[in-house]
Design a protein around this motif. Structure first.
Motif, PDB file in Angstrom:
ATOM      1  N   ILE A 123       0.838  -1.201   0.000  1.00 20.27           N
ATOM      2  CA  ILE A 123       0.000   0.000   0.000  1.00 20.27           C
ATOM      3  C   ILE A 123       0.871   1.248   0.000  1.00 20.27           C
ATOM      4  CG2 ILE A 123      -1.596   1.344   1.426  1.00 20.27           C
ATOM      5  CD1 ILE A 123      -2.962  -1.248   2.188  1.00 20.27           C
ATOM      6  N   PHE A 124       1.954   1.195   0.774  1.00 17.94           N
ATOM      7  CA  PHE A 124       2.884   2.331   0.760  1.00 17.94           C
ATOM      8  C   PHE A 124       3.478   2.524  -0.630  1.00 17.94           C
ATOM      9  CE2 PHE A 124       7.345   3.687   1.034  1.00 17.94           C
ATOM     10  CZ  PHE A 124       7.167   4.961   1.556  1.00 17.94           C
ATOM     11  N   MET A 125       3.821   1.440  -1.308  1.00 17.00           N
ATOM     12  CA  MET A 125       4.390   1.550  -2.652  1.00 17.00           C
ATOM     13  C   MET A 125       3.369   2.088  -3.651  1.00 17.00           C
ATOM     14  SD  MET A 125       7.497   0.787  -2.297  1.00 17.00           S
ATOM     15  CE  MET A 125       7.961   0.741  -4.029  1.00 17.00           C
ATOM     16  N   LEU A 126       2.079   1.811  -3.423  1.00 16.68           N
ATOM     17  CA  LEU A 126       1.055   2.358  -4.294  1.00 16.68           C
ATOM     18  C   LEU A 126       0.852   3.855  -4.064  1.00 16.68           C
ATOM     19  CD1 LEU A 126      -1.608  -0.486  -4.119  1.00 16.68           C
ATOM     20  CD2 LEU A 126      -0.310   0.195  -6.139  1.00 16.68           C
ATOM     21  N   VAL A 127       1.163   4.301  -2.867  1.00 15.91           N
ATOM     22  CA  VAL A 127       1.024   5.722  -2.552  1.00 15.91           C
ATOM     23  C   VAL A 127       2.234   6.511  -3.071  1.00 15.91           C
ATOM     24  CG1 VAL A 127       0.820   7.410  -0.668  1.00 15.91           C
ATOM     25  CG2 VAL A 127      -0.442   5.257  -0.559  1.00 15.91           C
ATOM     26  N   VAL A 128       3.382   5.867  -3.174  1.00 16.19           N
ATOM     27  CA  VAL A 128       4.609   6.562  -3.578  1.00 16.19           C
ATOM     28  C   VAL A 128       4.472   7.307  -4.901  1.00 16.19           C
ATOM     29  CG1 VAL A 128       6.987   6.159  -4.350  1.00 16.19           C
ATOM     30  CG2 VAL A 128       6.191   5.172  -2.205  1.00 16.19           C
ATOM     31  N   PRO A 129       3.816   6.746  -5.946  1.00 16.15           N
ATOM     32  CA  PRO A 129       3.709   7.516  -7.202  1.00 16.15           C
ATOM     33  C   PRO A 129       3.065   8.884  -7.041  1.00 16.15           C
ATOM     34  CG  PRO A 129       3.115   5.230  -7.590  1.00 16.15           C
ATOM     35  CD  PRO A 129       3.293   5.380  -6.116  1.00 16.15           C
ATOM     36  N   PHE A 130       2.196   9.035  -6.042  1.00 18.37           N
ATOM     37  CA  PHE A 130       1.557  10.329  -5.841  1.00 18.37           C
ATOM     38  C   PHE A 130       2.499  11.345  -5.210  1.00 18.37           C
ATOM     39  CE2 PHE A 130      -1.909   7.232  -5.890  1.00 18.37           C
ATOM     40  CZ  PHE A 130      -2.724   7.788  -6.864  1.00 18.37           C
ATOM     41  N   PHE A 131       3.689  10.887  -4.767  1.00 19.80           N
ATOM     42  CA  PHE A 131       4.689  11.829  -4.273  1.00 19.80           C
ATOM     43  C   PHE A 131       5.337  12.599  -5.418  1.00 19.80           C
ATOM     44  CE2 PHE A 131       5.666   8.947  -0.372  1.00 19.80           C
ATOM     45  CZ  PHE A 131       4.407   9.223   0.118  1.00 19.80           C
ATOM     46  N   SER A 133       5.123  14.501  -9.189  1.00 18.18           N
ATOM     47  CA  SER A 133       4.184  15.258 -10.002  1.00 18.18           C
ATOM     48  C   SER A 133       3.676  14.403 -11.158  1.00 18.18           C
ATOM     49  CB  SER A 133       4.854  16.527 -10.537  1.00 18.18           C
ATOM     50  OG  SER A 133       4.008  17.202 -11.439  1.00 18.18           O
ATOM     51  N   TYR A 134       2.405  14.521 -11.428  1.00 18.13           N
ATOM     52  CA  TYR A 134       1.790  13.744 -12.519  1.00 18.13           C
ATOM     53  C   TYR A 134       2.409  14.067 -13.880  1.00 18.13           C
ATOM     54  CZ  TYR A 134      -1.858  12.287 -15.815  1.00 18.13           C
ATOM     55  OH  TYR A 134      -2.547  11.752 -16.874  1.00 18.13           O
ATOM     56  N   PRO A 135       2.659  15.326 -14.236  1.00 15.44           N
ATOM     57  CA  PRO A 135       3.348  15.575 -15.515  1.00 15.44           C
ATOM     58  C   PRO A 135       4.708  14.911 -15.616  1.00 15.44           C
ATOM     59  CG  PRO A 135       2.322  17.595 -14.729  1.00 15.44           C
ATOM     60  CD  PRO A 135       2.199  16.587 -13.623  1.00 15.44           C
ATOM     61  N   VAL A 136       5.416  14.816 -14.494  1.00 11.73           N
ATOM     62  CA  VAL A 136       6.719  14.139 -14.527  1.00 11.73           C
ATOM     63  C   VAL A 136       6.539  12.671 -14.869  1.00 11.73           C
ATOM     64  CG1 VAL A 136       8.712  13.479 -13.126  1.00 11.73           C
ATOM     65  CG2 VAL A 136       7.764  15.781 -12.925  1.00 11.73           C
ATOM     66  N   ARG A 137       5.511  12.042 -14.306  1.00  9.46           N
ATOM     67  CA  ARG A 137       5.250  10.638 -14.619  1.00  9.46           C
ATOM     68  C   ARG A 137       4.871  10.454 -16.089  1.00  9.46           C
ATOM     69  NH1 ARG A 137       0.799   8.758 -10.761  1.00  9.46           N
ATOM     70  NH2 ARG A 137       0.459  10.958 -10.277  1.00  9.46           N
ATOM     71  N   ILE A 138       4.138  11.414 -16.637  1.00 12.18           N
ATOM     72  CA  ILE A 138       3.775  11.318 -18.051  1.00 12.18           C
ATOM     73  C   ILE A 138       5.000  11.468 -18.939  1.00 12.18           C
ATOM     74  CG2 ILE A 138       2.517  12.467 -19.900  1.00 12.18           C
ATOM     75  CD1 ILE A 138       0.798  10.734 -18.119  1.00 12.18           C
ATOM     76  N   TYR A 139       5.907  12.386 -18.588  1.00  7.80           N
ATOM     77  CA  TYR A 139       7.130  12.534 -19.366  1.00  7.80           C
ATOM     78  C   TYR A 139       7.975  11.259 -19.307  1.00  7.80           C
ATOM     79  CZ  TYR A 139       6.642  17.521 -20.358  1.00  7.80           C
ATOM     80  OH  TYR A 139       6.218  18.726 -20.847  1.00  7.80           O
ATOM     81  N   SER A 140       8.030  10.612 -18.144  1.00 11.50           N
ATOM     82  CA  SER A 140       8.774   9.357 -18.055  1.00 11.50           C
ATOM     83  C   SER A 140       8.106   8.265 -18.883  1.00 11.50           C
ATOM     84  CB  SER A 140       8.881   8.923 -16.595  1.00 11.50           C
ATOM     85  OG  SER A 140       7.610   8.619 -16.052  1.00 11.50           O
ATOM     86  N   PRO A 182      -3.136   3.255  -9.694  1.00 15.37           N
ATOM     87  CA  PRO A 182      -2.774   3.086  -8.272  1.00 15.37           C
ATOM     88  C   PRO A 182      -3.921   3.413  -7.323  1.00 15.37           C
ATOM     89  CG  PRO A 182      -1.048   4.246  -9.456  1.00 15.37           C
ATOM     90  CD  PRO A 182      -2.208   4.176 -10.386  1.00 15.37           C
ATOM     91  N   LEU A 183      -4.692   4.455  -7.625  1.00 16.06           N
ATOM     92  CA  LEU A 183      -5.808   4.820  -6.769  1.00 16.06           C
ATOM     93  C   LEU A 183      -6.889   3.752  -6.793  1.00 16.06           C
ATOM     94  CD1 LEU A 183      -7.214   6.899  -4.953  1.00 16.06           C
ATOM     95  CD2 LEU A 183      -8.131   7.962  -7.028  1.00 16.06           C
ATOM     96  N   VAL A 184      -7.167   3.186  -7.957  1.00 13.38           N
ATOM     97  CA  VAL A 184      -8.188   2.144  -8.054  1.00 13.38           C
ATOM     98  C   VAL A 184      -7.765   0.905  -7.271  1.00 13.38           C
ATOM     99  CG1 VAL A 184      -9.418   0.623  -9.651  1.00 13.38           C
ATOM    100  CG2 VAL A 184      -9.041   3.010 -10.252  1.00 13.38           C
ATOM    101  N   VAL A 185      -6.498   0.539  -7.347  1.00 16.91           N
ATOM    102  CA  VAL A 185      -6.014  -0.608  -6.573  1.00 16.91           C
ATOM    103  C   VAL A 185      -6.193  -0.362  -5.078  1.00 16.91           C
ATOM    104  CG1 VAL A 185      -3.994  -2.004  -5.997  1.00 16.91           C
ATOM    105  CG2 VAL A 185      -4.404  -1.339  -8.362  1.00 16.91           C
ATOM    106  N   LEU A 186      -5.846   0.834  -4.624  1.00 15.70           N
ATOM    107  CA  LEU A 186      -5.999   1.160  -3.203  1.00 15.70           C
ATOM    108  C   LEU A 186      -7.464   1.072  -2.766  1.00 15.70           C
ATOM    109  CD1 LEU A 186      -3.574   4.202  -2.822  1.00 15.70           C
ATOM    110  CD2 LEU A 186      -3.328   1.964  -1.757  1.00 15.70           C
ATOM    111  N   LEU A 187      -8.355   1.687  -3.510  1.00 14.72           N
ATOM    112  CA  LEU A 187      -9.762   1.686  -3.133  1.00 14.72           C
ATOM    113  C   LEU A 187     -10.347   0.275  -3.166  1.00 14.72           C
ATOM    114  CD1 LEU A 187     -11.020   4.901  -4.981  1.00 14.72           C
ATOM    115  CD2 LEU A 187     -10.495   4.626  -2.555  1.00 14.72           C
TER     116      LEU A 187
END
Length: 302
Positions: A123-131, A133-140, A182-187
């Motif tokens: 669960i902690f690892m699923l929360v980490v992506p939200f640390f 920025s979303y645009p940074v994840r899209i660029y990656s 990640p949010l759907v998995v958590l919920l």
């Protein structure tokens, strides 16, 4: 010996109950006032201004307060708006379905198949992506799916590819999944973990196999959480601007891109406001329908 006189009824008990209810109401109003004021100041007031702006006009590239329906007539009758609306709704619904289906095995494993310590770590690892920025994840993600990216580099020696993901609807859906999965998995994990274990054990004792137990016991019991998770995926995808711009290539445009295009072309904020209001209305209708499905009573079998 004379009997004691009866004590007159002063109504103390009803007064006490009324007083307690009044105290509870004041307590609720006191603590509920700050969130209500916040919502009024930063949601209701801007929303009212947005709706009012839809009736304004643009004259010589300047906003003019007006009372015209020309913006609504133009947008609702425009073919590009209808195409963008259907395209955005379809991709968002597809993302919600894919995210819900793909997340369920992971959520089921976290809820029932791993130890509590492992569950907390995952669960902690699923929360980490939200640390990040979303645009940074899209660029990656662009680096992974670019023509000379990591995935095509790995597939080239195998004689596969190159995969064309960028600047396609597939790229947009991939970006939506980066945002929502990640949010759907958590919920879903929280929803499945709250299903009473006694129901699952009773199903096994009655001879239900694993898949029948999932279909007849676990999914109906976790229905609210599963529907809410899919609804969140739809809402986030429907209003996203980053993924269709940087992974989908903005062609065909989604509603969020259409808003930006209307602002850029002649500073036409009123038409952009019409599109935004239509998006808000759509999301409200979808959420009401999904909440009705989640909390609606199931018909009793005869």
């Amino acid at each position: 010996m004379s009997e004691p006189l009866p004590t007159p009824d002063t109504g103390t008990a009803p007064f006490t109950a009324t007083s307690r209810r009044a105290t509870a109401a004041r307590f609720a109003m006191f603590w509920g006032a700050p969130p209500a004021l916040w919502q009024a100041a930063f949601f209701l007031v801007p929303l009212g201004f947005l709706v009012a702006m839809t009736f304004w006009s643009v004259k010589s590239f300047r906003l003019t307060p007006d009372a015209t329906l020309a913006n609504w007539t133009f947008i609702l009758n425009a073919g590009f708006f209808r195409n963008a609306y259907v395209y955005t709704f379809w991709l968002s619904a597809l993302t919600a379905v894919i995210a819900s289906v793909a997340a369920f095995p992971a959520a089921y494993t976290l809820a029932y198949k791993v130890s509590p310590a492992t569950r907390r770590f995952m669960i902690f690892m699923l929360v980490v992506p939200f640390f990040t920025s979303y645009p940074v994840r899209i660029y990656s993600t662009q680096i992974f799916f670019s023509p000379q990216g990591i995935i095509n580099t790995v597939l080239a020696p195998l004689g596969l590819g190159p995969l064309q993901v960028l600047n396609t609807p597939t790229g947009t859906v991939v970006g939506y999944l980066v945002l929502t999965l990640p949010l759907v998995v958590l919920l879903q994990t929280f929803a499945l973990a709250n299903v009473p274990r006694t129901l699952i054990e009773a199903a096994h004792n009655l001879g239900c196999g694993r898949f029948r137990t999932i279909g007849t016991v676990i999914i109906p019991s976790a229905r609210i959480g599963l529907i809410v998770a899919g609804t969140f995926a739809f809402v986030l995808a429907f209003g996203d601007y980053v993924a269709p711009t940087y992974l989908g290539g903005s062609r065909p445009p989604t509603l969020s891109i259409l808003i930006a295009d209307q602002v850029k072309s002649g500073n036409n904020w009123p038409r952009a406001s019409v599109v935004a209001v239509m998006m808000i209305v759509t999301l409200m209708v979808v959420m009401l329908v999904m909440i009705g499905l989640a909390y609606g009573r199931r018909k009793e079998r005869p």
